[in-house]
Design an enzyme around this catalytic site. Structure first.
Site, PDB file in Angstrom:
ATOM      1  N   SER A 178       0.790  -1.230   0.000  1.00  0.00           N
ATOM      2  CA  SER A 178       0.000   0.000   0.000  1.00  0.00           C
ATOM      3  C   SER A 178       0.820   1.277   0.000  1.00  0.00           C
ATOM      4  CB  SER A 178      -0.962   0.002   1.190  1.00  0.00           C
ATOM      5  OG  SER A 178      -0.261  -0.168   2.390  1.00  0.00           O
ATOM      6  N   HIS A 206      -5.494  -3.382  -2.230  1.00  0.00           N
ATOM      7  CA  HIS A 206      -5.192  -2.445  -3.321  1.00  0.00           C
ATOM      8  C   HIS A 206      -5.114  -3.123  -4.686  1.00  0.00           C
ATOM      9  CE1 HIS A 206      -4.477   1.177  -0.939  1.00  0.00           C
ATOM     10  NE2 HIS A 206      -4.062   0.342  -0.004  1.00  0.00           N
ATOM     11  N   LYS A 237     -12.016   0.718  -1.059  1.00  0.00           N
ATOM     12  CA  LYS A 237     -11.081   1.405  -1.965  1.00  0.00           C
ATOM     13  C   LYS A 237     -11.682   1.423  -3.371  1.00  0.00           C
ATOM     14  CE  LYS A 237      -7.335   0.071   1.099  1.00  0.00           C
ATOM     15  NZ  LYS A 237      -7.479   1.178   2.044  1.00  0.00           N
TER      16      LYS A 237
HETATM   17  N1  PMP Z   1      -5.207  -3.919   4.052  1.00  0.00           N
HETATM   18  C1  PMP Z   1      -4.510  -3.040   3.312  1.00  0.00           C
HETATM   19  C2  PMP Z   1      -3.344  -3.543   2.516  1.00  0.00           C
HETATM   20  C3  PMP Z   1      -4.874  -1.690   3.301  1.00  0.00           C
HETATM   21  O1  PMP Z   1      -4.174  -0.799   2.589  1.00  0.00           O
HETATM   22  C4  PMP Z   1      -5.988  -1.270   4.060  1.00  0.00           C
HETATM   23  C5  PMP Z   1      -6.463   0.172   4.053  1.00  0.00           C
HETATM   24  N2  PMP Z   1      -5.522   1.111   4.382  1.00  0.00           N
HETATM   25  C6  PMP Z   1      -6.673  -2.213   4.815  1.00  0.00           C
HETATM   26  C7  PMP Z   1      -6.272  -3.528   4.781  1.00  0.00           C
HETATM   27  C8  PMP Z   1      -7.845  -1.818   5.663  1.00  0.00           C
HETATM   28  O2  PMP Z   1      -8.973  -1.659   4.894  1.00  0.00           O
HETATM   29  P1  PMP Z   1     -10.222  -0.828   5.428  1.00  0.00           P
HETATM   30  O3  PMP Z   1      -9.955   0.601   5.134  1.00  0.00           O
HETATM   31  O4  PMP Z   1     -11.370  -1.386   4.687  1.00  0.00           O
HETATM   32  O5  PMP Z   1     -10.331  -1.091   6.895  1.00  0.00           O
END
Ligand code: PMP
Length: 389
Positions: A178, A206, A237
């Site tokens: 990410s 992502h 996302k």
């Molecule tokens: N896993 C990854 C790799 C992420 O980038 C994110 C969001 N930043 C999440 C999980 C968490 O997702 P959510 O925003 O739906 O809680």
């Protein structure tokens, strides 16, 4: 001064304290932030679904039918037919036997990892895995090992040394990392898992809606259907709403409905959100218009940044970091960009390692080429003025 006052003063002294910007409207390519219109290069709304009329209509209709809240956790009486439909839609989209929706991607990682492992097991995790994976691993009773980012020799040497000491071994990786935008070496990870009889767990937050056929994700991108045991995704996302899911075997779903703590102890997803998500998957199945536009914009933007001499690291996806290094310089860059009309968040410790500060540009299908041109011009001039480039 209290303990927290002192800690906050430390943040201020090191130049990384931030006031939260306030967005006064929907998440679009241009947003009204703190009373000023700025180009938005910070959101995960990859496809522009967060404010899409079809998703809004689906949510409104579902609110009329179901109300705004599920009323309970899924395992008591919060499991509405719309949640079951959504689980099935995701399973079909991912070409998996089953899927289970959680309230967020974070809740999913926090709940699933501990539920599928025990003290007899070993979890092996990439050092750059997302914070929710790290916290999920901390909640598990399993032993743990961390390998250097995407270093397959390091992963194999842990497997070689430790495999026989544990009942199950679970290899966990982000599908797309990410903060860097690089893609996991999934074919190699799957090969190693087969060789050492380990399970695989991919957080594709992502990658879903971005990579693969119709945005089916990293597993699809590499043609690895049926070879990854647990596929995690977020619905916040590219899908544009909120929620998380795990797709995999029917057995994993059945087990999680008994031991996935966020399903047992936290109220089910809002039914309006479930309806909007179902509509989003329908749109992905219908056309590649949105994913095509996303990739076209991402390539255009990245090429332009590179031609201006910026270091965008190892990004292979629309996540485009501009590497800066020093924390205070990173935050100063981000602040100055906002003043000049571009919102790109500065990413510093603890989100990335100390000294690895960057601004992270997130391109979406919503941006026009003119907006991207304008953003790069402002980024370049600001970088020059701050002696970043
Ligand atoms: N896993 C990854 C790799 C992420 O980038 C994110 C969001 N930043 C999440 C999980 C968490 O997702 P959510 O925003 O739906 O809680």
């Amino acid at each position: 001064m209290s303990y927290l006052d002192l800690k906050i003063q430390e943040l201020k002294d090191s130049g990384v304290y931030r006031e939260l910007p306030i967005n006064e409207g929907p998440c679009e390519a241009v947003i009204r932030l703190n009373g000023k219109d700025v180009i938005n290069l910070s959101s995960n709304n990859y496809l522009g679904f967060a404010n899409h009329p079809r998703l809004k209509k689906a949510a409104i209709d579902a609110i009329e039918k179901y109300g705004v809240g599920a009323g309970a956790v899924r395992t008591i009486v919060g499991n509405m037919d719309i949640h079951e439909t959504l689980d099935q839609v995701i399973a079909n989209f991912k070409h998996e036997e089953a899927a289970t929706v959680f309230q967020s991607g974070f809740a999913c990682n926090a709940g699933v990892i501990q539920a599928i492992t025990s003290e007899k097991d070993l979890i092996i995790s990439d050092e750059l895995n997302h914070a929710s994976i790290i916290d999920g691993v901390r909640l598990s009773k399993a032993s743990r090992a961390v390998y250097k980012h995407s270093d397959m020799e390091a992963l194999e040497s842990i497997l070689k040394e430790k495999r026989d000491q544990f009942e199950q071994v679970l290899i966990i990786t982000d599908g797309v990392f990410s903060m860097d935008g690089d893609i996991a070496k999934l074919p190699e990870i799957v090969q190693l898992a087969k060789k050492y009889n380990a399970l695989t767990y991919v957080d594709d937050a992502h990658g879903s809606g971005v990579l693969g056929n119709s945005g089916r994700g990293t597993v699809d991108h590499f043609g690895l259907h049926g070879q990854v045991d647990f596929i995690i995704g977020t619905l916040s996302k590219a899908i544009g709403v909120v929620g998380g899911y795990v797709a995999g075997s029917k057995a994993s779903r059945a087990w999680l409905l008994h031991r996935g703590r966020p399903l047992l102890f936290s109220t089910a997803l809002m039914p309006g959100a479930a309806a909007a998500i179902i509509e989003a998957f329908k749109m992905l199945e219908e056309s590649t218009e949105y994913t095509d536009k996303l990739w076209d914009n991402a390539r255009y933007f990245k090429n332009k940044l590179v031609s201006y001499g910026f270091d965008i690291g190892h990004s292979e996806t629309p996540i485009t970091p501009i590497m800066i290094g020093e924390e205070s310089k990173t935050m100063a860059f981000s602040k100055e960009l906002l003043k000049r009309g571009v919102y790109v968040s500065g990413i510093v410790f603890p989100t990335v390692q100390k000294g690895m500060g960057r601004i992270r540009c997130m391109v979406s299908a919503l941006h026009t080429k003119a907006q991207l041109d304008q953003a790069v011009d402002i980024i370049y001039k600001t970088a020059k003025d701050l002696s970043i480039i």
